[in-house]
Scaffold this motif. Structure first.
Motif, PDB file in Angstrom:
ATOM      1  N   ALA A  94      -2.290  10.545   2.815  1.00 43.74           N
ATOM      2  CA  ALA A  94      -1.785  10.529   1.442  1.00 43.74           C
ATOM      3  C   ALA A  94      -2.622  11.422   0.529  1.00 43.74           C
ATOM      4  N   LEU A  95      -3.925  11.400   0.700  1.00 45.48           N
ATOM      5  CA  LEU A  95      -4.812  12.182  -0.161  1.00 45.48           C
ATOM      6  C   LEU A  95      -4.684  13.675   0.103  1.00 45.48           C
ATOM      7  N   ARG A  96      -4.168  14.047   1.256  1.00 47.19           N
ATOM      8  CA  ARG A  96      -3.999  15.474   1.560  1.00 47.19           C
ATOM      9  C   ARG A  96      -2.675  16.034   1.047  1.00 47.19           C
ATOM     10  N   LEU A  97      -1.768  15.151   0.635  1.00 51.47           N
ATOM     11  CA  LEU A  97      -0.464  15.599   0.148  1.00 51.47           C
ATOM     12  C   LEU A  97      -0.610  16.201  -1.250  1.00 51.47           C
ATOM     13  N   PRO A  98       0.138  17.237  -1.574  1.00 50.78           N
ATOM     14  CA  PRO A  98       0.077  17.809  -2.924  1.00 50.78           C
ATOM     15  C   PRO A  98       0.654  16.843  -3.953  1.00 50.78           C
ATOM     16  N   SER A  99       0.059  16.804  -5.129  1.00 48.99           N
ATOM     17  CA  SER A  99       0.505  15.866  -6.168  1.00 48.99           C
ATOM     18  C   SER A  99       1.911  16.166  -6.656  1.00 48.99           C
ATOM     19  N   ARG A 100       2.295  17.420  -6.659  1.00 45.84           N
ATOM     20  CA  ARG A 100       3.630  17.769  -7.142  1.00 45.84           C
ATOM     21  C   ARG A 100       4.723  17.407  -6.152  1.00 45.84           C
ATOM     22  N   ALA A 159       0.819  -1.231   0.000  1.00 48.57           N
ATOM     23  CA  ALA A 159       0.000   0.000   0.000  1.00 48.57           C
ATOM     24  C   ALA A 159       0.842   1.264   0.000  1.00 48.57           C
ATOM     25  N   ALA A 160       2.119   1.180   0.348  1.00 48.32           N
ATOM     26  CA  ALA A 160       2.951   2.389   0.368  1.00 48.32           C
ATOM     27  C   ALA A 160       3.111   2.981  -1.031  1.00 48.32           C
ATOM     28  N   ASP A 161       3.347   2.138  -2.026  1.00 47.19           N
ATOM     29  CA  ASP A 161       3.511   2.627  -3.395  1.00 47.19           C
ATOM     30  C   ASP A 161       2.233   3.247  -3.930  1.00 47.19           C
ATOM     31  N   GLU A 162       1.104   2.635  -3.605  1.00 51.53           N
ATOM     32  CA  GLU A 162      -0.178   3.157  -4.082  1.00 51.53           C
ATOM     33  C   GLU A 162      -0.531   4.480  -3.401  1.00 51.53           C
ATOM     34  N   LEU A 163      -0.255   4.595  -2.126  1.00 47.84           N
ATOM     35  CA  LEU A 163      -0.628   5.797  -1.388  1.00 47.84           C
ATOM     36  C   LEU A 163       0.311   6.974  -1.644  1.00 47.84           C
ATOM     37  N   PHE A 164       1.589   6.683  -1.851  1.00 49.06           N
ATOM     38  CA  PHE A 164       2.570   7.763  -1.949  1.00 49.06           C
ATOM     39  C   PHE A 164       3.280   7.830  -3.300  1.00 49.06           C
ATOM     40  N   GLY A 165       2.664   7.251  -4.316  1.00 49.96           N
ATOM     41  CA  GLY A 165       3.183   7.392  -5.672  1.00 49.96           C
ATOM     42  C   GLY A 165       4.543   6.771  -5.893  1.00 49.96           C
ATOM     43  N   GLY A 166       4.756   5.568  -5.399  1.00 45.99           N
ATOM     44  CA  GLY A 166       6.072   4.945  -5.497  1.00 45.99           C
ATOM     45  C   GLY A 166       6.374   4.254  -6.805  1.00 45.99           C
ATOM     46  N   TYR A 167       5.358   4.008  -7.615  1.00 46.74           N
ATOM     47  CA  TYR A 167       5.593   3.296  -8.873  1.00 46.74           C
ATOM     48  C   TYR A 167       6.161   4.238  -9.944  1.00 46.74           C
ATOM     49  N   SER A 168       6.965   3.670 -10.819  1.00 49.28           N
ATOM     50  CA  SER A 168       7.575   4.478 -11.883  1.00 49.28           C
ATOM     51  C   SER A 168       6.535   5.033 -12.844  1.00 49.28           C
ATOM     52  N   ARG A 169       5.355   4.426 -12.912  1.00 49.95           N
ATOM     53  CA  ARG A 169       4.337   4.911 -13.840  1.00 49.95           C
ATOM     54  C   ARG A 169       3.733   6.255 -13.397  1.00 49.95           C
ATOM     55  N   TYR A 170       3.917   6.632 -12.146  1.00 54.32           N
ATOM     56  CA  TYR A 170       3.357   7.902 -11.672  1.00 54.32           C
ATOM     57  C   TYR A 170       4.029   9.112 -12.333  1.00 54.32           C
ATOM     58  N   PRO A 171       5.357   9.223 -12.302  1.00 58.04           N
ATOM     59  CA  PRO A 171       5.972  10.362 -13.015  1.00 58.04           C
ATOM     60  C   PRO A 171       5.738  10.312 -14.516  1.00 58.04           C
ATOM     61  N   PHE A 183      -7.520   5.038  -7.987  1.00 59.68           N
ATOM     62  CA  PHE A 183      -7.742   3.879  -8.847  1.00 59.68           C
ATOM     63  C   PHE A 183      -6.884   2.703  -8.394  1.00 59.68           C
ATOM     64  N   ASP A 184      -5.604   2.944  -8.126  1.00 58.53           N
ATOM     65  CA  ASP A 184      -4.708   1.867  -7.714  1.00 58.53           C
ATOM     66  C   ASP A 184      -5.139   1.264  -6.378  1.00 58.53           C
ATOM     67  N   VAL A 185      -5.599   2.107  -5.465  1.00 58.08           N
ATOM     68  CA  VAL A 185      -6.038   1.613  -4.158  1.00 58.08           C
ATOM     69  C   VAL A 185      -7.242   0.685  -4.313  1.00 58.08           C
ATOM     70  N   GLN A 186      -8.132   1.001  -5.245  1.00 58.22           N
ATOM     71  CA  GLN A 186      -9.347   0.202  -5.411  1.00 58.22           C
ATOM     72  C   GLN A 186      -9.170  -0.988  -6.352  1.00 58.22           C
ATOM     73  N   ALA A 187      -8.416  -0.798  -7.426  1.00 56.11           N
ATOM     74  CA  ALA A 187      -8.355  -1.824  -8.468  1.00 56.11           C
ATOM     75  C   ALA A 187      -7.118  -2.719  -8.390  1.00 56.11           C
ATOM     76  N   TYR A 188      -6.022  -2.207  -7.839  1.00 51.72           N
ATOM     77  CA  TYR A 188      -4.748  -2.941  -7.869  1.00 51.72           C
ATOM     78  C   TYR A 188      -4.338  -3.460  -6.494  1.00 51.72           C
ATOM     79  N   LEU A 189      -4.483  -2.639  -5.489  1.00 49.34           N
ATOM     80  CA  LEU A 189      -4.029  -3.005  -4.150  1.00 49.34           C
ATOM     81  C   LEU A 189      -4.721  -4.235  -3.565  1.00 49.34           C
ATOM     82  N   PRO A 190      -6.041  -4.419  -3.727  1.00 44.66           N
ATOM     83  CA  PRO A 190      -6.679  -5.595  -3.124  1.00 44.66           C
ATOM     84  C   PRO A 190      -6.034  -6.921  -3.525  1.00 44.66           C
TER      85      PRO A 190
END
Length: 211
Positions: free
Chosen positions: A205-211, A21-33, A168-175
């Protein structure tokens, strides 16, 4: 891997802590940038066409390099010692490129999506549509999968693209990931806890700025 780690730890500790869940919540995957860059390019179609052409050229060149190196293998021991211990500079570069080929292939695939939403829907895929159809024995397997994924994709101009991908990742990928680690650890008779997978962490995580 999870099962083997759990089995090895079973006689040493009572419970494991997992980073799921860390990658999904805090944008850890390379696909995010990549998604953020694609979203920026989406509003600049002319520049986007040049960037995607460059990525395609680089990936095709890498494929050619792999085929060429299989036909004409480099002698690491007797090659020209430009850098390294007995390795040529070309062989060193070749090894680095081929080692990262899966990542470059993933980058090339994601950069093909001109619509950021399509990239979100397909970003977690790890096999070609033809392979999915063969595996499931269903020629409509891809469309069915995308239809289900679209139901998790939030809409609305008030949400930035990174937040939409995150939810999307939290709902569709993380489970699926949580189910995998739970089954593998339970098979080894050890508890695996996931401190990141909590409502409190999601709220932060949702309160953090996307940038």
């Amino acid at each position: 891997g999870i099962y083997l780690i759990s089995e090895a730890a079973r006689n040493r500790v009572k419970a494991l802590l997992s980073g799921e869940a860390a990658d999904e919540l805090f944008g850890g995957y390379s696909r995010y940038p990549i998604l953020k860059a694609n979203n920026w390019l989406y509003r600049r179609p002319l520049l986007a066409s040049f960037v995607r052409a460059g990525v395609d050229f680089g990936f095709n060149a890498l494929n050619y390099l792999e085929r060429w190196s299989q036909t004409f293998p480099i002698d690491h021991k007797h090659g020209p010692e430009i850098i390294g211990q007995g390795k040529s500079s070309f062989s060193t570069v070749k090894a680095a490129l081929l080692t990262n080929q899966p990542k470059l292939a993933h980058l090339s695939r994601l950069m093909k999506y001109s619509n950021p939403e399509d990239q979100i829907l397909s970003g977690t895929g790890f096999m070609a549509p033809s392979e999915l159809e063969i595996l499931l024995g269903d020629k409509d397997a891809l469309e069915k999968s995308l239809r289900r994924r679209r139901s998790f994709l939030l809409t609305g101009n008030s949400l930035d693209i990174m937040t939409r991908c995150q939810v999307f990742d939290v709902q569709a990928y993380l489970p699926t990931l949580l189910m995998r680690q739970d089954k593998m650890s339970m098979a080894a008779s050890i508890e695996n806890r996931v401190p990141f997978a909590t409502p409190e962490m999601l709220s932060i995580a949702l309160r953090l700025p996307s940038r």
